[in-house]
Design a protein around this motif. Structure first.
Motif, PDB file in Angstrom:
ATOM      1  N   GLU A  48      39.862  -1.112  -0.464  1.00  0.00           N
ATOM      2  CA  GLU A  48      39.557  -2.537  -0.390  1.00  0.00           C
ATOM      3  C   GLU A  48      40.417  -3.296  -1.375  1.00  0.00           C
ATOM      4  OE1 GLU A  48      35.887  -3.166  -3.422  1.00  0.00           O
ATOM      5  OE2 GLU A  48      35.344  -2.300  -1.501  1.00  0.00           O
ATOM      6  N   PHE A  49      40.522  -4.597  -1.154  1.00  0.00           N
ATOM      7  CA  PHE A  49      41.211  -5.439  -2.122  1.00  0.00           C
ATOM      8  C   PHE A  49      40.314  -5.612  -3.347  1.00  0.00           C
ATOM      9  CE2 PHE A  49      44.595  -5.877   0.491  1.00  0.00           C
ATOM     10  CZ  PHE A  49      44.458  -6.653   1.626  1.00  0.00           C
ATOM     11  N   ARG A  50      40.872  -5.355  -4.496  1.00  0.00           N
ATOM     12  CA  ARG A  50      40.071  -5.405  -5.717  1.00  0.00           C
ATOM     13  C   ARG A  50      39.762  -6.841  -6.121  1.00  0.00           C
ATOM     14  NH1 ARG A  50      37.787  -0.565  -5.823  1.00  0.00           N
ATOM     15  NH2 ARG A  50      39.364   1.092  -5.583  1.00  0.00           N
ATOM     16  N   ASP A  51      40.673  -7.745  -5.823  1.00  0.00           N
ATOM     17  CA  ASP A  51      40.480  -9.153  -6.178  1.00  0.00           C
ATOM     18  C   ASP A  51      39.972  -9.912  -4.959  1.00  0.00           C
ATOM     19  OD1 ASP A  51      43.515  -8.949  -8.059  1.00  0.00           O
ATOM     20  OD2 ASP A  51      41.447  -8.755  -8.792  1.00  0.00           O
ATOM     21  N   LEU A  52      38.783 -10.468  -5.072  1.00  0.00           N
ATOM     22  CA  LEU A  52      38.212 -11.226  -3.950  1.00  0.00           C
ATOM     23  C   LEU A  52      38.976 -12.534  -3.749  1.00  0.00           C
ATOM     24  CD1 LEU A  52      34.398 -10.780  -4.688  1.00  0.00           C
ATOM     25  CD2 LEU A  52      35.815  -9.493  -3.081  1.00  0.00           C
ATOM     26  N   ALA A  53      39.184 -12.860  -2.495  1.00  0.00           N
ATOM     27  CA  ALA A  53      39.854 -14.112  -2.172  1.00  0.00           C
ATOM     28  C   ALA A  53      38.874 -15.272  -2.310  1.00  0.00           C
ATOM     29  CB  ALA A  53      40.413 -14.067  -0.753  1.00  0.00           C
ATOM     30  N   SER A  54      39.385 -16.441  -2.684  1.00  0.00           N
ATOM     31  CA  SER A  54      38.551 -17.640  -2.706  1.00  0.00           C
ATOM     32  C   SER A  54      38.335 -18.117  -1.273  1.00  0.00           C
ATOM     33  CB  SER A  54      39.227 -18.732  -3.523  1.00  0.00           C
ATOM     34  OG  SER A  54      40.382 -19.209  -2.843  1.00  0.00           O
ATOM     35  N   PRO A  55      37.305 -18.913  -1.029  1.00  0.00           N
ATOM     36  CA  PRO A  55      37.120 -19.459   0.326  1.00  0.00           C
ATOM     37  C   PRO A  55      38.354 -20.207   0.823  1.00  0.00           C
ATOM     38  CG  PRO A  55      35.149 -19.807  -0.969  1.00  0.00           C
ATOM     39  CD  PRO A  55      36.186 -19.272  -1.918  1.00  0.00           C
ATOM     40  N   ALA A  56      39.017 -20.962  -0.068  1.00  0.00           N
ATOM     41  CA  ALA A  56      40.210 -21.703   0.349  1.00  0.00           C
ATOM     42  C   ALA A  56      41.325 -20.747   0.763  1.00  0.00           C
ATOM     43  CB  ALA A  56      40.688 -22.617  -0.782  1.00  0.00           C
ATOM     44  N   GLU A  57      41.497 -19.669  -0.002  1.00  0.00           N
ATOM     45  CA  GLU A  57      42.518 -18.686   0.353  1.00  0.00           C
ATOM     46  C   GLU A  57      42.189 -18.010   1.677  1.00  0.00           C
ATOM     47  OE1 GLU A  57      43.968 -17.253  -4.115  1.00  0.00           O
ATOM     48  OE2 GLU A  57      42.183 -16.370  -3.205  1.00  0.00           O
ATOM     49  N   ALA A  58      40.898 -17.694   1.892  1.00  0.00           N
ATOM     50  CA  ALA A  58      40.491 -17.069   3.149  1.00  0.00           C
ATOM     51  C   ALA A  58      40.784 -17.992   4.323  1.00  0.00           C
ATOM     52  CB  ALA A  58      39.010 -16.724   3.099  1.00  0.00           C
ATOM     53  N   ARG A  59      40.487 -19.278   4.165  1.00  0.00           N
ATOM     54  CA  ARG A  59      40.756 -20.232   5.252  1.00  0.00           C
ATOM     55  C   ARG A  59      42.259 -20.329   5.530  1.00  0.00           C
ATOM     56  NH1 ARG A  59      36.417 -22.958   2.594  1.00  0.00           N
ATOM     57  NH2 ARG A  59      34.612 -23.173   3.972  1.00  0.00           N
ATOM     58  N   GLU A  60      43.059 -20.301   4.469  1.00  0.00           N
ATOM     59  CA  GLU A  60      44.498 -20.392   4.645  1.00  0.00           C
ATOM     60  C   GLU A  60      45.027 -19.180   5.401  1.00  0.00           C
ATOM     61  OE1 GLU A  60      48.562 -20.906   1.935  1.00  0.00           O
ATOM     62  OE2 GLU A  60      46.583 -20.985   1.008  1.00  0.00           O
ATOM     63  N   ILE A  61      44.520 -17.994   5.073  1.00  0.00           N
ATOM     64  CA  ILE A  61      44.944 -16.770   5.770  1.00  0.00           C
ATOM     65  C   ILE A  61      44.510 -16.821   7.232  1.00  0.00           C
ATOM     66  CG2 ILE A  61      44.560 -14.279   5.913  1.00  0.00           C
ATOM     67  CD1 ILE A  61      44.431 -14.300   2.811  1.00  0.00           C
ATOM     68  N   LEU A  62      43.271 -17.223   7.449  1.00  0.00           N
ATOM     69  CA  LEU A  62      42.771 -17.306   8.822  1.00  0.00           C
ATOM     70  C   LEU A  62      43.543 -18.340   9.639  1.00  0.00           C
ATOM     71  CD1 LEU A  62      38.994 -17.051   7.974  1.00  0.00           C
ATOM     72  CD2 LEU A  62      40.172 -15.529   9.572  1.00  0.00           C
ATOM     73  N   ALA A  63      43.927 -19.446   9.003  1.00  0.00           N
ATOM     74  CA  ALA A  63      44.654 -20.500   9.721  1.00  0.00           C
ATOM     75  C   ALA A  63      46.008 -20.009  10.206  1.00  0.00           C
ATOM     76  CB  ALA A  63      44.829 -21.720   8.825  1.00  0.00           C
ATOM     77  N   GLY A  64      46.528 -18.947   9.574  1.00  0.00           N
ATOM     78  CA  GLY A  64      47.808 -18.408   9.995  1.00  0.00           C
ATOM     79  C   GLY A  64      47.735 -17.506  11.209  1.00  0.00           C
ATOM     80  N   LEU A  65      46.521 -17.182  11.673  1.00  0.00           N
ATOM     81  CA  LEU A  65      46.360 -16.343  12.862  1.00  0.00           C
ATOM     82  C   LEU A  65      46.553 -17.185  14.124  1.00  0.00           C
ATOM     83  CD1 LEU A  65      43.172 -14.336  11.793  1.00  0.00           C
ATOM     84  CD2 LEU A  65      45.570 -13.602  11.616  1.00  0.00           C
TER      85      LEU A  65
END
Length: 615
Positions: free
Chosen positions: A6-23
C-alpha cells in the motif's frame, strides 16, 4: 505471510480528486431512437428542419377574414360578410377568403388562402340563415393567427450540445419530427464484489455461518445508474483470488470503469496489484478521509479502476463523493439538487385573472451568484416554453402582482435543473448559434433587438444581442460583434433586383417583425428610397404586397420563398447561400453583443466573450 502492499502516505481528498479527474471514462457518442432518448444528453446541436407549426393556423374559434374588410367595424356599426364555407382542424382548406367573405375556422385549423386574421366567435353573429356573419370588431393582420414558424422556425437553434433530454426536450424534438437523436455515450461500469461471507439477495442465507447479503453490488449499481452510468453486475468473486483476477480482466475488457468493493485485505490487494501491474498502473492507495480510507485508484488496460471499501456506508460515501462526479461528467449529467429553490423576481409580474396560476419561470444568477426568477410565457401552444422554463411559481388567485425583488419559491421541473451559465436575449443569427455552442449550458431567447435592449435595461439577462439602428441601455458593456450582409432572397421566377423593384412591381413579400434588427434596417432603406423619390415611407410600404406579413426568425422569410409562398423575403446572405436562393444585397449590418455591467465576470459571459474574440 505476504507483506501488505500500500501507499504509506495517504493522499489528501484534493489529491484524490485530481488523480480521479485524470481518468477517462467518456465513451463514444451514439445515435438512439427518440423513444429511447429520455435521460440522455445531446452530443451535438439540433437545428429545426421545419417550421412549427408548419402552416399558418387559427389560434381561436371564429371566422377567417381579410383584416381590411373589418376596418371600422364595432358593436354599434358591425360589418356583414358572406360565409364561403368552413375549415376544421386537421383538414386542408377547400375554400378561399375573398374580399367581402369569411370562412368559419376552428382552433388549430389551416388558415384558408386570402385570409390574414381571425375574428373570435364571441364578437360575431351568424345572420341570413347562416349564409353570412355579422362582425362587431375590427381586427389587424395576424390577429388570432399563429403563423408558420411562430413557435420555432426552420433553421432556428432548437437544442444545444450538452442538453439533458427530459420530457420537455422530447416534446420539442417530437414537434420537429426528429426520430433519431445524437447523444453522448453512457459509460459502462462493471461492479465486482468480494468476500466469502457475501450472498446475493434472493439466495438462501446461513446466518450461523456468518453469511450476509451482498449490499454493495445492488447499491452501487443503483448509484451508478443515478449518476448516468450503465451498471454491469459481475458474478460474486468470493475470496477465490484466481476468480477475482479473471473477473477484473473481463470487466476491464468490457467496461469503461471497474468498481470493486471489499477488496482491501492484504491478499486481495496483492491480486489487484498483480492485475494492475500486468495491464495498467496503480495511481493511489489510501485517502485521508473517514469513512473510506482504503480507496484504490488505477487503470486496467483501457479501463479505469476504483477499489471501494467493503462496508456499505463507506463504499457508498466514497462513490458519491469521489466517483459519482466522474460518471456524471462522462455521461454529461449535472450535479443533483433539490426540486425546490427560492429566488427573487427579476421583474414585476402583473396578474389579475382571478385564478390560481402556475407561472412558468426561468432562472438566472446575477453577478453575485444570487438567484433571479423571470417569467417565461410564449403561450399555451408553444412547445419551446418547455425548454425555456426551469419550473413554475404558484401564484394564488387573489394576487394582483408579484413585485420585483420579491422572494418566490420555484418548483423545478426536475431535481437536475440548474440555472443556465449564460442568459442572452435579442437578435437571432447563424453566427450567434455557433458562438453559443462553445458555452456550457447557455440559454438564449431570440426575441429581437427591441426586446433584447428592453430586457437588458431592466437588468434580467446577462447579455443582449442587437442589430441595426438601436440605442443601447446606459452603462451596457459592449463585448464585440460581427458584420452580416442583409437584403432580399428572391424566387427564381421573380424579377426583383433592387428595393425599388420590390416597391414598383407586383410581387408577394415576407417581412420580419418590427422588433428585429433586419426590419429596422429595411425600414431605414425604405426611408432613404422615399426621400430619393420625394415621398414618405408609408406610401412605399403600402405599395409592397406583404409588408405587414411578418415572421419572427431570420430564416422564415427565405423558407416561405423556397416553398413558393412568396416572391421575395427579408433575409441574410448566409441564409440565401444555405438554401440555394437568389439574393439581392441591401447593405451590411453590425451585430453587437451588449453585456449587463454587473455580469461581465460571470463564467458564462467570459466564455462567450472568448468565443467572440476568436471570430
Amino acid at each position: 505471510m505476504s507483506d501488505r502492499r500500500e501507499f504509506r502516505d495517504l493522499a489528501s481528498p484534493a489529491e484524490a480528486r485530481e488523480i480521479l479527474a485524470g481518468l477517462d471514462l467518456a465513451p463514444d457518442p451514439e445515435r438512439v431512437p427518440l423513444a429511447e432518448a429520455r435521460d440522455r444528453v445531446l452530443a451535438e446541436r439540433i437545428d429545426a428542419e421545419l417550421d412549427v407549426p408548419g402552416f399558418d393556423r387559427a389560434s381561436m374559434d371564429g371566422y377567417a377574414v381579410r383584416a381590411a374588410d373589418t376596418f371600422g367595424a364595432d358593436e354599434a356599426d358591425p360589418t356583414t360578410l358572406s360565409l364561403a364555407g368552413a375549415v376544421h382542424a386537421g383538414e386542408e382548406p377547400a375554400v378561399a377568403v375573398e374580399s367581402g367573405t369569411a370562412v368559419e375556422v376552428s382552433t388549430g385549423a389551416v388558415m384558408p388562402e386570402g385570409a390574414d386574421a381571425v375574428v373570435v366567435v364571441e364578437r360575431t353573429t351568424e345572420v341570413d340563415g347562416g349564409d353570412a356573419v355579422e362582425v362587431r370588431t375590427a381586427v389587424a393582420p395576424g390577429d388570432s393567427v399563429m403563423l408558420a414558424g411562430a413557435d420555432i422556425a426552420a433553421g432556428a437553434r432548437a437544442l444545444g450540445p450538452g442538453t439533458p433530454l427530459t420530457a420537455r426536450e422530447i416534446g420539442l424534438l417530437s414537434a420537429l419530427g426528429v426520430d433519431e437523436v445524437p447523444v453522448r455515450g453512457t459509460p459502462t461500469v462493471g461492479i465486482v464484489s468480494t468476500g466469502d461471507e457475501l450472498v446475493r439477495p434472493g439466495d438462501s442465507l446461513d446466518s450461523g455461518a456468518g453469511e450476509i447479503y451482498d449490499v454493495n453490488s445492488y447499491t452501487l449499481a443503483a448509484a451508478v445508474a443515478e449518476a448516468g452510468g450503465d451498471p454491469v453486475l459481475y458474478p460474486h468473486a468470493g475470496d477465490d483470488y484466481a476468480e477475482m483476477e479473471r473477473l477484473l480482466h473481463e470487466a476491464a475488457d468490457e467496461c469503461d470503469l471497474v468498481l470493486s468493493s471489499g477488496s482491501t485485505s492484504a491478499s486481495a490487494v496483492d491480486v489487484i496489484y498483480r492485475v494492475i501491474e500486468d495491464r495498467g498502473e496503480l495511481l493511489l492507495h489510501g485517502v485521508a478521509v473517514k469513512p473510506g480510507k482504503p480507496m484504490l485508484v488505477g487503470t486496467v488496460g483501457e479501463s479505469a479502476y476504483v477499489g471501494l471499501p467493503g462496508y456499505p456506508i463507506s463504499a457508498l460515501t466514497i462513490f458519491r463523493v469521489f466517483v459519482a462526479p466522474l460518471v456524471r461528467e462522462a455521461a454529461g449529467r449535472e450535479e443533483p439538487s433539490t426540486a425546490t429553490v427560492t429566488g427573487e423576481m427579476a421583474v414585476t409580474e402583473r396578474y389579475a385573472e382571478g385564478r390560481q396560476r402556475f407561472m412558468p419561470v426561468g432562472l438566472v444568477e446575477d453577478g453575485d451568484g444570487a438567484l433571479l426568477v423571470y417569467p417565461v410565457d410564449k403561450g399555451s401552444g408553444a412547445t419551446t416554453t418547455l425548454v425555456d422554463a426551469d419550473g413554475t411559481v404558484t401564484v394564488p388567485a387573489d394576487t394582483d402582482y408579484i413585485a420585483e425583488g420579491e422572494a418566490v419559491e420555484v418548483d423545478l421541473f426536475s431535481p437536475d435543473v440548474r440555472p443556465p451559465t449564460l442568459l442572452g436575449v435579442g437578435e437571432d443569427d447563424p453566427t450567434l448559434s455557433e458562438l453559443l455552442d462553445t458555452v456550457d449550458r447557455p440559454r438564449y431567447l431570440p426575441l429581437g433587438t427591441v426586446e433584447g435592449v428592453r430586457r437588458l435595461a431592466a437588468g434580467t439577462p446577462d447579455l443582449a444581442v442587437v442589430a441595426g439602428p438601436s440605442d443601447p441601455p446606459e452603462n451596457a458593456v459592449e463585448l464585440g460583434g460581427w458584420d452580416r450582409d442583409w437584403g432580399l432572397v428572391v424566387a427564381p421566377d421573380a424579377d426583383v433586383d433592387s428595393l425599388a423593384a420590390l416597391v414598383d412591381r407586383d410581387y408577394r413579400f415576407v417581412n420580419r417583425d418590427t422588433g428585429s434588427g433586419l426590419r429596422r434596417s429595411f425600414d431605414d432603406a425604405l426611408d432613404a428610397l422615399a426621400t430619393e423619390r420625394d415621398t414618405d415611407r408609408t406610401a412605399l410600404s403600402d405599395a409592397v404586397d406583404g409588408y405587414d406579413l411578418t415572421t419572427k426568425a431570420h430564416e422564415s422569410p427565405a423558407r416561405k420563398v423556397l416553398g413558393g409562398r412568396a416572391d421575395a423575403g427579408l433575409a441574410l446572405r448566409s441564409t440565401a447561400e444555405k438554401l440555394g436562393l437568389e439574393y439581392v444585397s441591401l447593405g451590411s449590418q453590425r451585430v453587437r453583443v451588449l453585456a449587463n455591467p454587473n455580469r461581465t465576470e460571470k463564467p458564462g459571459v467570459r466564455a462567450f466573450e472568448r468565443a467572440l474574440d476568436g471570430l
